[in-house]
Design a protein around this motif. Structure first.
Motif, PDB file in Angstrom:
ATOM      1  N   ASN A 122     -11.109   4.197   1.358  1.00  0.00           N
ATOM      2  CA  ASN A 122     -12.249   4.026   0.817  1.00  0.00           C
ATOM      3  C   ASN A 122     -13.137   4.701  -0.347  1.00  0.00           C
ATOM      4  O   ASN A 122     -13.718   4.465  -1.430  1.00  0.00           O
ATOM      5  CB  ASN A 122     -13.808   4.522   2.245  1.00  0.00           C
ATOM      6  N   VAL A 123     -12.419   5.718  -1.148  1.00  0.00           N
ATOM      7  CA  VAL A 123     -12.719   6.487  -2.616  1.00  0.00           C
ATOM      8  C   VAL A 123     -11.199   6.152  -2.609  1.00  0.00           C
ATOM      9  O   VAL A 123     -11.007   7.116  -3.819  1.00  0.00           O
ATOM     10  CB  VAL A 123     -12.459   7.913  -1.772  1.00  0.00           C
ATOM     11  N   SER A 124     -10.191   5.253  -3.027  1.00  0.00           N
ATOM     12  CA  SER A 124      -9.277   5.702  -3.814  1.00  0.00           C
ATOM     13  C   SER A 124      -8.019   6.323  -3.325  1.00  0.00           C
ATOM     14  O   SER A 124      -8.184   6.559  -5.195  1.00  0.00           O
ATOM     15  CB  SER A 124      -9.806   4.993  -4.466  1.00  0.00           C
ATOM     16  N   ALA A 125      -7.947   6.786  -2.536  1.00  0.00           N
ATOM     17  CA  ALA A 125      -7.115   8.256  -2.960  1.00  0.00           C
ATOM     18  C   ALA A 125      -5.849   8.074  -2.356  1.00  0.00           C
ATOM     19  O   ALA A 125      -5.041   8.911  -1.835  1.00  0.00           O
ATOM     20  CB  ALA A 125      -7.516   9.371  -1.933  1.00  0.00           C
ATOM     21  N   TYR A 126      -5.472   7.012  -1.568  1.00  0.00           N
ATOM     22  CA  TYR A 126      -4.398   6.917  -0.610  1.00  0.00           C
ATOM     23  C   TYR A 126      -3.041   6.928  -1.688  1.00  0.00           C
ATOM     24  O   TYR A 126      -2.085   7.514  -0.843  1.00  0.00           O
ATOM     25  CB  TYR A 126      -4.316   5.281  -0.193  1.00  0.00           C
ATOM     26  N   LYS A 127      -3.163   6.714  -2.926  1.00  0.00           N
ATOM     27  CA  LYS A 127      -1.601   6.899  -3.935  1.00  0.00           C
ATOM     28  C   LYS A 127      -1.191   8.586  -3.417  1.00  0.00           C
ATOM     29  O   LYS A 127      -0.222   8.480  -3.641  1.00  0.00           O
ATOM     30  CB  LYS A 127      -2.065   6.240  -5.074  1.00  0.00           C
ATOM     31  N   GLU A 128      -2.661   9.095  -3.679  1.00  0.00           N
ATOM     32  CA  GLU A 128      -2.542  10.207  -3.762  1.00  0.00           C
ATOM     33  C   GLU A 128      -2.469  11.270  -1.911  1.00  0.00           C
ATOM     34  O   GLU A 128      -0.986  11.525  -2.780  1.00  0.00           O
ATOM     35  CB  GLU A 128      -3.085  11.421  -3.813  1.00  0.00           C
ATOM     36  N   LEU A 129      -2.837   9.774  -1.448  1.00  0.00           N
ATOM     37  CA  LEU A 129      -1.638  10.624  -0.331  1.00  0.00           C
ATOM     38  C   LEU A 129      -0.194  10.704   0.245  1.00  0.00           C
ATOM     39  O   LEU A 129       0.714  11.106   0.391  1.00  0.00           O
ATOM     40  CB  LEU A 129      -2.960  10.092   0.979  1.00  0.00           C
ATOM     41  N   ASN A 130       0.160   8.929  -0.348  1.00  0.00           N
ATOM     42  CA  ASN A 130       1.342   8.838  -0.602  1.00  0.00           C
ATOM     43  C   ASN A 130       2.103   9.921  -0.871  1.00  0.00           C
ATOM     44  O   ASN A 130       3.015   9.864  -0.334  1.00  0.00           O
ATOM     45  CB  ASN A 130       1.596   7.971  -0.693  1.00  0.00           C
ATOM     46  N   THR A 131       1.830  10.371  -2.265  1.00  0.00           N
ATOM     47  CA  THR A 131       2.393  11.554  -3.542  1.00  0.00           C
ATOM     48  C   THR A 131       2.778  12.688  -2.376  1.00  0.00           C
ATOM     49  O   THR A 131       3.460  13.418  -2.577  1.00  0.00           O
ATOM     50  CB  THR A 131       1.864  11.473  -4.451  1.00  0.00           C
ATOM     51  N   CYS A 132       1.950  12.727  -1.794  1.00  0.00           N
ATOM     52  CA  CYS A 132       1.899  13.896  -1.481  1.00  0.00           C
ATOM     53  C   CYS A 132       3.386  14.492  -0.300  1.00  0.00           C
ATOM     54  O   CYS A 132       4.053  14.786   0.092  1.00  0.00           O
ATOM     55  CB  CYS A 132       0.548  14.604  -0.861  1.00  0.00           C
ATOM     56  N   PHE A 133       2.910  12.894   0.467  1.00  0.00           N
ATOM     57  CA  PHE A 133       3.274  13.139   2.198  1.00  0.00           C
ATOM     58  C   PHE A 133       4.919  12.683   1.482  1.00  0.00           C
ATOM     59  O   PHE A 133       6.031  12.927   2.451  1.00  0.00           O
ATOM     60  CB  PHE A 133       2.920  11.886   2.953  1.00  0.00           C
ATOM     61  N   VAL A 134       5.312  11.761   0.693  1.00  0.00           N
ATOM     62  CA  VAL A 134       6.784  11.465  -0.496  1.00  0.00           C
ATOM     63  C   VAL A 134       7.537  12.212  -0.431  1.00  0.00           C
ATOM     64  O   VAL A 134       8.952  12.960   0.023  1.00  0.00           O
ATOM     65  CB  VAL A 134       6.501  10.419  -0.844  1.00  0.00           C
ATOM     66  N   HIS A 135       6.928  13.452  -1.108  1.00  0.00           N
ATOM     67  CA  HIS A 135       8.007  14.744  -1.149  1.00  0.00           C
ATOM     68  C   HIS A 135       7.608  15.276  -0.148  1.00  0.00           C
ATOM     69  O   HIS A 135       8.784  16.399  -0.375  1.00  0.00           O
ATOM     70  CB  HIS A 135       6.340  15.707  -2.447  1.00  0.00           C
ATOM     71  N   TYR A 167       1.371  -1.312  -0.052  1.00  0.00           N
ATOM     72  CA  TYR A 167       0.022   0.065  -0.163  1.00  0.00           C
ATOM     73  C   TYR A 167       0.897   1.180  -0.260  1.00  0.00           C
ATOM     74  O   TYR A 167       0.077   2.302   0.148  1.00  0.00           O
ATOM     75  CB  TYR A 167      -0.970   0.319   0.783  1.00  0.00           C
ATOM     76  N   ALA A 168       2.142   0.910  -0.739  1.00  0.00           N
ATOM     77  CA  ALA A 168       2.882   1.875  -0.720  1.00  0.00           C
ATOM     78  C   ALA A 168       3.124   2.942  -2.058  1.00  0.00           C
ATOM     79  O   ALA A 168       4.219   3.717  -2.198  1.00  0.00           O
ATOM     80  CB  ALA A 168       4.143   2.016   0.025  1.00  0.00           C
ATOM     81  N   GLY A 169       2.606   2.448  -2.433  1.00  0.00           N
ATOM     82  CA  GLY A 169       2.129   3.138  -4.187  1.00  0.00           C
ATOM     83  C   GLY A 169       1.970   4.441  -4.126  1.00  0.00           C
ATOM     84  O   GLY A 169       1.780   4.771  -3.196  1.00  0.00           O
ATOM     85  N   LEU A 170       2.690   5.271  -5.423  1.00  0.00           N
ATOM     86  CA  LEU A 170       1.760   6.476  -5.179  1.00  0.00           C
ATOM     87  C   LEU A 170       1.921   6.703  -6.874  1.00  0.00           C
ATOM     88  O   LEU A 170       1.814   5.681  -7.458  1.00  0.00           O
ATOM     89  CB  LEU A 170       3.660   6.978  -6.028  1.00  0.00           C
ATOM     90  N   ILE A 171       1.218   8.278  -7.478  1.00  0.00           N
ATOM     91  CA  ILE A 171       0.308   7.742  -8.411  1.00  0.00           C
ATOM     92  C   ILE A 171       1.322   8.644  -9.324  1.00  0.00           C
ATOM     93  O   ILE A 171       0.839   8.591 -10.784  1.00  0.00           O
ATOM     94  CB  ILE A 171      -0.511   8.916  -8.485  1.00  0.00           C
ATOM     95  N   VAL A 172       3.103   8.798  -9.524  1.00  0.00           N
ATOM     96  CA  VAL A 172       3.709   8.996 -10.096  1.00  0.00           C
ATOM     97  C   VAL A 172       4.727   8.135 -10.808  1.00  0.00           C
ATOM     98  O   VAL A 172       5.140   7.679  -9.005  1.00  0.00           O
ATOM     99  CB  VAL A 172       4.035  10.660 -10.182  1.00  0.00           C
ATOM    100  N   LYS A 173       5.478   8.142 -11.119  1.00  0.00           N
ATOM    101  CA  LYS A 173       6.722   7.208 -10.923  1.00  0.00           C
ATOM    102  C   LYS A 173       8.385   8.487 -11.047  1.00  0.00           C
ATOM    103  O   LYS A 173       7.636   9.132 -11.688  1.00  0.00           O
ATOM    104  CB  LYS A 173       6.587   6.047 -12.501  1.00  0.00           C
ATOM    105  N   GLY A 174       9.249   7.800 -10.803  1.00  0.00           N
ATOM    106  CA  GLY A 174      10.569   9.489 -11.053  1.00  0.00           C
ATOM    107  C   GLY A 174      11.622   9.184  -9.802  1.00  0.00           C
ATOM    108  O   GLY A 174      10.439   8.711  -8.508  1.00  0.00           O
TER     109      GLY A 174
END
Length: 285
Positions: A217-230, A28-35
């Motif tokens: 539940n709203v399939s937004a956890y990857k968006e959360l991960n992406t913001c947080f990793v940045h 569950y640690a995936g992101l919406i972008v690569k790189g």
């Protein structure tokens, strides 16, 4: 809110397995972008560091604000997803964050109240031209271009006293601080560290209190991960966060480090003690 007691979205595990929370699992640690997020955090060569960090802090708050908006969505059944009944304190993984009342005493308040105060406080800081100057013709900017750091009412530079010409250039030019040449105040570094610390607390609460509902539940956890990793990348690269501050989210950060999404970064600078203010009734603890 215990994630262990809510079941796995893709199957259940016995309570005895003591699996970590969903957001600390690699699947569950995936992101919406690569790189490599270093390319987003690295300071352009010709940009002064204070200017770059001011830009980064404003951008990081913009991204966090979008995540906060999700936990403020009104649920027909329970009201706001984050409400005093569900989140009576601002907490994350055994950490409880307190606010300072008018007498500077730490108090526990509901998470949504804490987050609202943090938002108001951060916006006040960002919109304060004495902290985040936007007019480069103002005295605060001009003063930073002179070694004395001050001007007379007639805008004439104040001369420094006698100096030792054999002294290092940094000493001859007067006291230095982050962002001085771009007009930022001497407190700028401690201000942005304080802002970053409060944003880190918001992210920690969002994960520990609301990852499943609503982000999964709203399939937004990857968006959360992406913001947080940045956010973490910038914070660690420029020494805005210490190990203690990121402790509630360390297992997820370790996953990203192992995957090469966050290259090993230097140890953060020592945090400067600050007194955060600007909130209408209280201040961050």
């Amino acid at each position: 809110m215990s994630f262990e007691s809510q079941g796995n979205p893709e199957g259940t595990f016995p309570s005895s397995s003591r699996r970590p929370p969903f957001f600390f699992r690699e699947e569950y640690a995936g992101l919406i972008v690569k790189g490599n997020f270093m390319t987003l955090a690295a300071k352009p060569k010709l940009v002064e560091e204070g200017e770059w960090l001011a830009h980064q802090v404003v951008e990081q708050y913009r991204l966090l604000e979008q995540m906060i908006d999700i936990i403020k969505v009104v649920d027909d059944r329970t009201g706001r997803i984050c409400n005093p009944d569900v989140c009576p304190t601002m907490s994350a993984s055994g950490h409880t964050y307190t606010w300072l009342d008018n007498n500077k005493n730490p108090i526990k308040i509901p998470a949504i109240q804490y987050i609202n105060l943090v938002q108001k406080w951060i916006v006040g800081k960002i919109n304060d031209p004495s902290i985040f100057p936007t007019d480069t013709t103002s005295p605060s900017f001009s003063a930073a271009t002179y070694a004395s750091g001050s001007l007379t009412p007639m805008s004439t530079p104040q001369p420094l006293g006698p100096t030792n010409l054999n002294a290092p250039l940094s000493q001859l030019s007067g006291r230095e601080w982050l962002g001085k040449t771009s007009g930022f105040p001497e407190t700028f570094e401690s201000d942005i560290k304080s802002i970053y610390r409060q944003m880190m607390r918001c992210y920690a609460h969002i994960y520990h209190g609301h990852w499943l509902d609503p982000f999964w539940n709203v399939s937004a956890y990857k968006e959360l991960n992406t913001c947080f990793v940045h956010f973490i990348n910038v914070g660690k690269l420029f020494g805005l966060l210490g190990d203690k501050e990121i402790e509630p989210m360390q297992p997820l950060i370790d996953i990203w480090l192992a995957k090469g999404l966050l290259p090993p970064l230097p140890q953060p600078k020592e945090n400067v003690p600050v007194t955060a203010g600007g909130a209408p009734q209280a201040a961050p603890a």
